[in-house]
Design an enzyme around this catalytic site. Sequence first.
Site, PDB file in Angstrom:
ATOM      1  N   HIS A  26       3.735 -11.402   5.995  1.00 16.17           N
ATOM      2  CA  HIS A  26       3.484  -9.980   5.751  1.00 16.17           C
ATOM      3  C   HIS A  26       4.754  -9.188   6.136  1.00 16.17           C
ATOM      4  O   HIS A  26       4.683  -8.078   6.660  1.00 16.17           O
ATOM      5  CB  HIS A  26       2.288  -9.512   6.606  1.00 16.17           C
ATOM      6  CG  HIS A  26       1.403  -8.497   5.935  1.00 16.17           C
ATOM      7  ND1 HIS A  26       0.185  -8.810   5.390  1.00 16.17           N
ATOM      8  CD2 HIS A  26       1.545  -7.157   5.760  1.00 16.17           C
ATOM      9  CE1 HIS A  26      -0.382  -7.714   4.918  1.00 16.17           C
ATOM     10  NE2 HIS A  26       0.425  -6.691   5.116  1.00 16.17           N
ATOM     11  N   GLY A  82      11.228 -11.213   4.081  1.00  9.41           N
ATOM     12  CA  GLY A  82      12.637 -11.264   4.478  1.00  9.41           C
ATOM     13  C   GLY A  82      13.608 -11.526   3.342  1.00  9.41           C
ATOM     14  O   GLY A  82      14.775 -11.828   3.599  1.00  9.41           O
ATOM     15  N   GLY A  91       0.829  -1.192   0.000  1.00 13.82           N
ATOM     16  CA  GLY A  91       0.000   0.000   0.000  1.00 13.82           C
ATOM     17  C   GLY A  91       0.866   1.244   0.000  1.00 13.82           C
ATOM     18  O   GLY A  91       1.963   1.262   0.559  1.00 13.82           O
ATOM     19  N   ARG A 103       1.974  -1.917  15.258  1.00 11.07           N
ATOM     20  CA  ARG A 103       3.359  -1.600  14.865  1.00 11.07           C
ATOM     21  C   ARG A 103       3.760  -0.325  15.586  1.00 11.07           C
ATOM     22  O   ARG A 103       3.471   0.791  15.126  1.00 11.07           O
ATOM     23  CB  ARG A 103       3.438  -1.419  13.350  1.00 11.07           C
ATOM     24  CG  ARG A 103       2.964  -2.668  12.624  1.00 11.07           C
ATOM     25  CD  ARG A 103       2.825  -2.486  11.132  1.00 11.07           C
ATOM     26  NE  ARG A 103       2.006  -3.541  10.578  1.00 11.07           N
ATOM     27  CZ  ARG A 103       1.239  -3.420   9.504  1.00 11.07           C
ATOM     28  NH1 ARG A 103       1.175  -2.272   8.859  1.00 11.07           N
ATOM     29  NH2 ARG A 103       0.515  -4.435   9.073  1.00 11.07           N
TER      30      ARG A 103
HETATM   31  C1  FMN Z   1       4.924  -0.538   3.482  1.00  9.33           C
HETATM   32  C2  FMN Z   1       4.290  -1.868   3.253  1.00  9.33           C
HETATM   33  C3  FMN Z   1       2.967  -1.930   2.829  1.00  9.33           C
HETATM   34  C4  FMN Z   1       2.361  -3.165   2.604  1.00  9.33           C
HETATM   35  N1  FMN Z   1       1.073  -3.197   2.134  1.00  9.33           N
HETATM   36  C5  FMN Z   1       0.506  -4.383   1.839  1.00  9.33           C
HETATM   37  C6  FMN Z   1      -0.789  -4.433   1.255  1.00  9.33           C
HETATM   38  O1  FMN Z   1      -1.420  -3.413   1.022  1.00  9.33           O
HETATM   39  N2  FMN Z   1      -1.302  -5.668   0.969  1.00  9.33           N
HETATM   40  C7  FMN Z   1      -0.622  -6.827   1.218  1.00  9.33           C
HETATM   41  O2  FMN Z   1      -1.127  -7.916   0.945  1.00  9.33           O
HETATM   42  N3  FMN Z   1       0.614  -6.803   1.753  1.00  9.33           N
HETATM   43  C8  FMN Z   1       1.200  -5.615   2.057  1.00  9.33           C
HETATM   44  N4  FMN Z   1       2.469  -5.600   2.561  1.00  9.33           N
HETATM   45  C9  FMN Z   1       3.209  -6.857   2.760  1.00  9.33           C
HETATM   46  C10 FMN Z   1       4.009  -7.227   1.498  1.00  9.33           C
HETATM   47  O3  FMN Z   1       3.163  -7.609   0.445  1.00  9.33           O
HETATM   48  C11 FMN Z   1       4.941  -8.410   1.783  1.00  9.33           C
HETATM   49  O4  FMN Z   1       4.206  -9.472   2.346  1.00  9.33           O
HETATM   50  C12 FMN Z   1       6.128  -8.068   2.689  1.00  9.33           C
HETATM   51  O5  FMN Z   1       6.536  -6.728   2.544  1.00  9.33           O
HETATM   52  C13 FMN Z   1       7.288  -8.988   2.365  1.00  9.33           C
HETATM   53  O6  FMN Z   1       8.301  -8.901   3.302  1.00  9.33           O
HETATM   54  P1  FMN Z   1       9.648  -8.032   3.086  1.00  9.33           P
HETATM   55  O7  FMN Z   1       9.203  -6.588   3.158  1.00  9.33           O
HETATM   56  O8  FMN Z   1      10.465  -8.459   4.242  1.00  9.33           O
HETATM   57  O9  FMN Z   1      10.225  -8.387   1.753  1.00  9.33           O
HETATM   58  C14 FMN Z   1       3.082  -4.366   2.825  1.00  9.33           C
HETATM   59  C15 FMN Z   1       4.413  -4.300   3.247  1.00  9.33           C
HETATM   60  C16 FMN Z   1       5.020  -3.069   3.455  1.00  9.33           C
HETATM   61  C17 FMN Z   1       6.467  -3.033   3.883  1.00  9.33           C
END
Ligand code: FMN
Length: 377
Positions: free
Chosen positions: A270, A303, A83, A168
């Site tokens: 997530h 990760g 997002g 968070r």
């Molecule tokens: C700033 C941010 C916003 C996110 N927004 C969403 C979202 O809107 N929908 C969703 O399914 N996952 C969301 N995620 C999770 C990511 O899709 C993903 O699962 C996660 O960032 C992967 O881990 P990593 O950041 O360690 O690579 C978000 C993650 C971050 C860091």
Amino acid sequence: MMFSRQIHSCEDARRLAKKRLPWMVFDYMDGAAGEGYGEVRNRQVMQDIRLQPSVLVNVEHRSLDVRVFDHEARRPFGVSPMGMCNLATPGADLMLARQAARYHSPVGVSTVASTPLEKMIEVAEGHAWFQFYFSGDGRVVNTLIDRAQVAGYRTLVVTVDVAEVGRRPRELKRGFKMPFRIGVPQFIDFALHPVWSLSALARGKPGMANFGGDFGTFDRTETRARADWDDLDRIRDQWKGNLVVKGVLNVADAVRLKAAGVDAIQVSSHGGRQLESAPYPILALRDIRTALGPEFPLFYDSGIRSGEDVLKAYALGADFVFLGRSMLFSLAAGGQKGMESMWDIFSDETSIAMAQLGMDSLKTRPTPRVPEGLGYS
Ligand SMILES: Cc1cc2nc3c(=O)[nH]c(=O)nc-3n(C[C@H](O)[C@H](O)[C@H](O)COP(=O)(O)O)c2cc1C
């Protein structure tokens, strides 16, 4: 000032992003549930997993292509839905969409994306997957699914690990809210990060572009605790394309999802943003692969910080891998060029590691070495 030439690793991008972004935005992106040890520990577990090299194999010609559903992605990774990506830099969503078009690798388009879903699939030339969240009353889901269908999306990602948005503390401490509420601390924060603040002023502050006007509003923090298996069944009936369920860490859930007719599961914590005490997703991937057998499509995120991490996810059972914060950090650090550098770094690291492993393609899985006692039951 953009820093794309200074990015040689994901940690470089994170460090530069931290300098450039207001604290409130950096803590929104970098933050995790609770004290953050769930996110940190998963990355430590990733580091503990080793890959078995193999020498004297002719690996002069290596391919990074991987088949996902019915098409060939030119990289073994894509971008996980996130997002408000435009908080990293103006136009970030469209930069990711163009990269997806160039490499035929899917980009996830979040329910709360900062660019309308119709624009994203057009710019991604079809290589975009729409991700949605249940809303409290279920109505938004139907509207969004219909819109995604009409816009030409062929893959829908249902994120199921947000029954409630995780606590968070770093976000809470900074007063992060969408839309922004600007009090004195935020004003000072923006004033101390003028490059970001001026570009946000010039290009307009990002919002949740899939909402507003006829499309109502969306409360990012509202409860979705009512959503259950019946809702998933309804979505399965409604959506004729590929259905991916994202945010699964429990083997029993995965078995039930397969029986419910979903087309793929995305194993994910997530990025550690939901449940600090969740099982380490990289090990959950291994267990779910064992339970579901070799054929069922499994994707992985959480990760991943290097090409070797990408290969570790394949080694433990992934059929495709998604990048999260690494992309946001590189966009924040160096805009389009920063993101392209990060993408090339992931590509080079993956390809070079494949050479050490004696692999010329990802048609076979790398061999993992998981230390005794790292697992859990
Ligand atoms: C700033 C941010 C916003 C996110 N927004 C969403 C979202 O809107 N929908 C969703 O399914 N996952 C969301 N995620 C999770 C990511 O899709 C993903 O699962 C996660 O960032 C992967 O881990 P990593 O950041 O360690 O690579 C978000 C993650 C971050 C860091």
